[in-house]
Every structure is written in structure tokens, then in C-alpha cells.
Design an enzyme around this catalytic site. Structure first.
Site, PDB file in Angstrom:
ATOM      1  CB  THR A  10     -30.208  15.937 -34.242  1.00  0.00           C
ATOM      2  OG1 THR A  10     -30.116  14.661 -33.595  1.00  0.00           O
ATOM      3  CG2 THR A  10     -31.623  16.138 -34.712  1.00  0.00           C
ATOM      4  CG  ASP A  72     -24.071  17.366 -26.943  1.00  0.00           C
ATOM      5  OD1 ASP A  72     -23.878  16.585 -27.908  1.00  0.00           O
ATOM      6  OD2 ASP A  72     -23.527  17.206 -25.829  1.00  0.00           O
TER       7      ASP A  72
HETATM    8  P1  ITT Z   1     -27.002  13.865 -32.449  1.00  0.00           P
HETATM    9  O1  ITT Z   1     -25.636  14.179 -31.903  1.00  0.00           O
HETATM   10  O2  ITT Z   1     -26.985  13.558 -33.899  1.00  0.00           O
HETATM   11  O3  ITT Z   1     -28.022  14.908 -32.074  1.00  0.00           O
HETATM   12  P2  ITT Z   1     -26.924  11.715 -30.531  1.00  0.00           P
HETATM   13  O4  ITT Z   1     -27.903  10.637 -30.138  1.00  0.00           O
HETATM   14  O5  ITT Z   1     -25.519  11.284 -30.828  1.00  0.00           O
HETATM   15  O6  ITT Z   1     -27.541  12.510 -31.775  1.00  0.00           O
HETATM   16  P3  ITT Z   1     -25.968  13.260 -28.270  1.00  0.00           P
HETATM   17  O7  ITT Z   1     -24.546  13.227 -28.697  1.00  0.00           O
HETATM   18  O8  ITT Z   1     -26.540  14.559 -27.776  1.00  0.00           O
HETATM   19  O9  ITT Z   1     -26.969  12.819 -29.433  1.00  0.00           O
HETATM   20  O10 ITT Z   1     -26.176  12.136 -27.175  1.00  0.00           O
HETATM   21  C1  ITT Z   1     -27.273  12.168 -26.359  1.00  0.00           C
HETATM   22  C2  ITT Z   1     -27.489  10.803 -25.751  1.00  0.00           C
HETATM   23  O11 ITT Z   1     -27.960  10.997 -24.394  1.00  0.00           O
HETATM   24  C3  ITT Z   1     -28.598  10.054 -26.457  1.00  0.00           C
HETATM   25  O12 ITT Z   1     -28.113   9.268 -27.512  1.00  0.00           O
HETATM   26  C4  ITT Z   1     -29.187   9.236 -25.311  1.00  0.00           C
HETATM   27  O13 ITT Z   1     -28.393   8.120 -25.070  1.00  0.00           O
HETATM   28  C5  ITT Z   1     -29.042  10.174 -24.125  1.00  0.00           C
HETATM   29  N1  ITT Z   1     -30.261  10.989 -23.992  1.00  0.00           N
HETATM   30  C6  ITT Z   1     -30.397  12.319 -24.265  1.00  0.00           C
HETATM   31  N2  ITT Z   1     -31.653  12.719 -24.086  1.00  0.00           N
HETATM   32  C7  ITT Z   1     -32.339  11.641 -23.696  1.00  0.00           C
HETATM   33  C8  ITT Z   1     -33.699  11.414 -23.387  1.00  0.00           C
HETATM   34  O14 ITT Z   1     -34.593  12.378 -23.482  1.00  0.00           O
HETATM   35  N3  ITT Z   1     -34.055  10.177 -23.030  1.00  0.00           N
HETATM   36  C9  ITT Z   1     -33.168   9.186 -22.971  1.00  0.00           C
HETATM   37  N4  ITT Z   1     -31.872   9.303 -23.251  1.00  0.00           N
HETATM   38  C10 ITT Z   1     -31.456  10.525 -23.627  1.00  0.00           C
END
Ligand code: ITT
Length: 203
Positions: A10, A72
Site C-alpha cells: 500500500t 483494498d
Molecule cells: P493503496 O491502494 O495504496 O492501498 P488507497 O488509499 O488508494 O491506497 P484504496 O484503493 O483501497 O486505497 O482506497 C480506499 C479508500 O477508501 C481510501 O483512500 C479512503 O478514501 C476510503 N477508506 C478505506 N478505509 C477507510 C477508513 O478506514 N476510513 C476512512 N476512509 C477509508
């Protein structure tokens, strides 16, 4: 199996912080791909959280012999047909601030009553072991979209994600509280259980 080291695929520092706390009791070294010196461009072109988690974990596993995991995750708002969903990070553009994204989502729910503001955070955790064996698990937390941002903890959509049992948003919970009930906490606990009972082999 005994887990000594996990490389997390990540680039999200907030996720890494939560993941390191949740996995602390494993006694393993948990590092981000950046800390492991791995830099790969990953195209998240899956249509489900599970597909995307596996895409990220496989891409990084190609560069290390350690166990690789990926997260994800996203926010599903029922009234908006589960948007932003797998597009949560990219919603309104990757570089748009969460103040703006959160305001936009609350705006799209203007006039929508409490009962119809249901939402959930979803997290898929994928693991690729040195043998190539793969696992994928999912955790969720149910809540509702609030009417204003509340709380300073957490990240992303936390300030608008209200959890009725606590009477607070996930941004108002302490780190420990959030990890105990969150989508990420639940998925990682499942993954810990799987790895505890599994013996990896290269055969
Ligand atoms: P990586 O792919 O590099 O892991 P990313 O931020 O792009 O990082 P994702 O594609 O999985 O990750 O997107 C997840 C998004 O969902 C994240 O950026 C937040 O906007 C939201 N999200 C996920 N978990 C969350 C949490 O615990 N609290 C708040 N928002 C969350």
C-alpha cells in the site's frame, strides 16, 4: 505458521499505521512496500475489492520473498447505489481533498432521512505467501452518513461515517476503538486466524 515479516502493498500511510497496530500481536515486522524498497506502478483495474487487493499483493510479491499483504477498501452508501465503492480513493479525483469529497457526498444526501443514510466500510485483505499460496478475506462495518464532519482521528471518509452503537463517527473513535470494530480490523483478524493454522510449503 510463524510469521516473521510482512510487506504491505500500500502507498496509504494512514492504512499502514492502522495495519501495524492491528497486527502488532503477531510479533512480526510489518513494513510498507516503500520501506521494503519496492516501487511498482500498480493498475487497480479489478471490479471488486478482492480482485484489487489480489492485484496489489501479487504485484509486490513479484519483488520479495516475504509474505505480502494488500488492503483494498471503500465506502458504500446504499442511497447512492453503493457509490463510491471500489472507486473510493479515486472519487472526484485522487488529489481532491476529503473535506470536498465528504461535503459532496453529504450534499448528494441532502433531505434524505436517517433510515436511508445507511452505509458501510468494506475491506478486503489479500495475502500472497512465499510458496505462491493466496488468501483473501473481507471485513465490514455498518453505519450511516452524518450531516456534518465530526472528529479528527482516522482518515478519508471517517468524519462522515457515523456508527450508531458508539454514537460517534469513526473519526471520533480512538485508534484502538476503531481497530476493534472496523472493516480493516475484522478482515485482518480473519487473516491472522488463517495464517495461524496454515503451514506454508514450497512443494
Ligand atoms: P493503496 O491502494 O495504496 O492501498 P488507497 O488509499 O488508494 O491506497 P484504496 O484503493 O483501497 O486505497 O482506497 C480506499 C479508500 O477508501 C481510501 O483512500 C479512503 O478514501 C476510503 N477508506 C478505506 N478505509 C477507510 C477508513 O478506514 N476510513 C476512512 N476512509 C477509508
Amino acid at each position: 505458521m510463524k510469521v516473521d515479516k510482512i510487506v504491505f502493498a500500500t502507498g496509504n500511510k494512514d492504512k499502514v499505521k492502522e495495519i501495524q497496530m492491528i497486527l502488532a500481536d503477531l510479533g512480526a515486522e510489518v513494513v510498507s512496500m516503500k520501506e521494503a524498497g519496492i516501487s511498482v506502478d500498480i493498475e487497480e483495474n479489478g471490479t471488486t475489492y478482492e480482485e484489487n487487493a489480489l492485484i496489489k499483493a501479487r504485484a509486490v510479491a513479484a519483488h520479495t520473498d516475504a509474505i505480502v499483504m494488500a488492503d483494498d477498501s471503500g465506502l458504500e452508501i446504499d442511497y447512492l447505489n453503493k457509490e463510491p465503492g471500489v472507486m473510493s480513493a479515486r472519487y472526484m479525483g485522487e488529489d481532491t481533498s476529503y473535506r470536498i469529497k465528504n461535503a459532496n457526498l453529504m450534499g448528494r444526501l441532502e433531505g434524505v432521512e436517517d433510515e436511508k443514510r445507511t452505509a458501510r466500510f468494506v475491506c478486503a485483505i489479500a495475502a500472497v505467501l512465499p510458496s505462491g499460496k493466496e488468501f483473501c478475506v473481507r471485513g465490514t462495518i455498518e453505519g450511516r452518513i452524518g450531516y456534518e464532519e465530526k472528529g479528527e482521528n482516522g482518515f478519508g471518509y471517517d468524519p462522515i461515517f457515523y456508527v450508531p452503537e458508539f454514537g460517534k463517527t469513526t473519526a471520533e473513535l480512538s485508534e484502538e476503538e476503531k481497530n476493534q470494530v472496523s472493516h480493516r480490523g475484522k478482515a485482518l483478524e480473519k487473516m491472522k486466524e488463517i495464517l495461524k493454522d496454515y503451514e506454508d510449503t514450497d512443494c
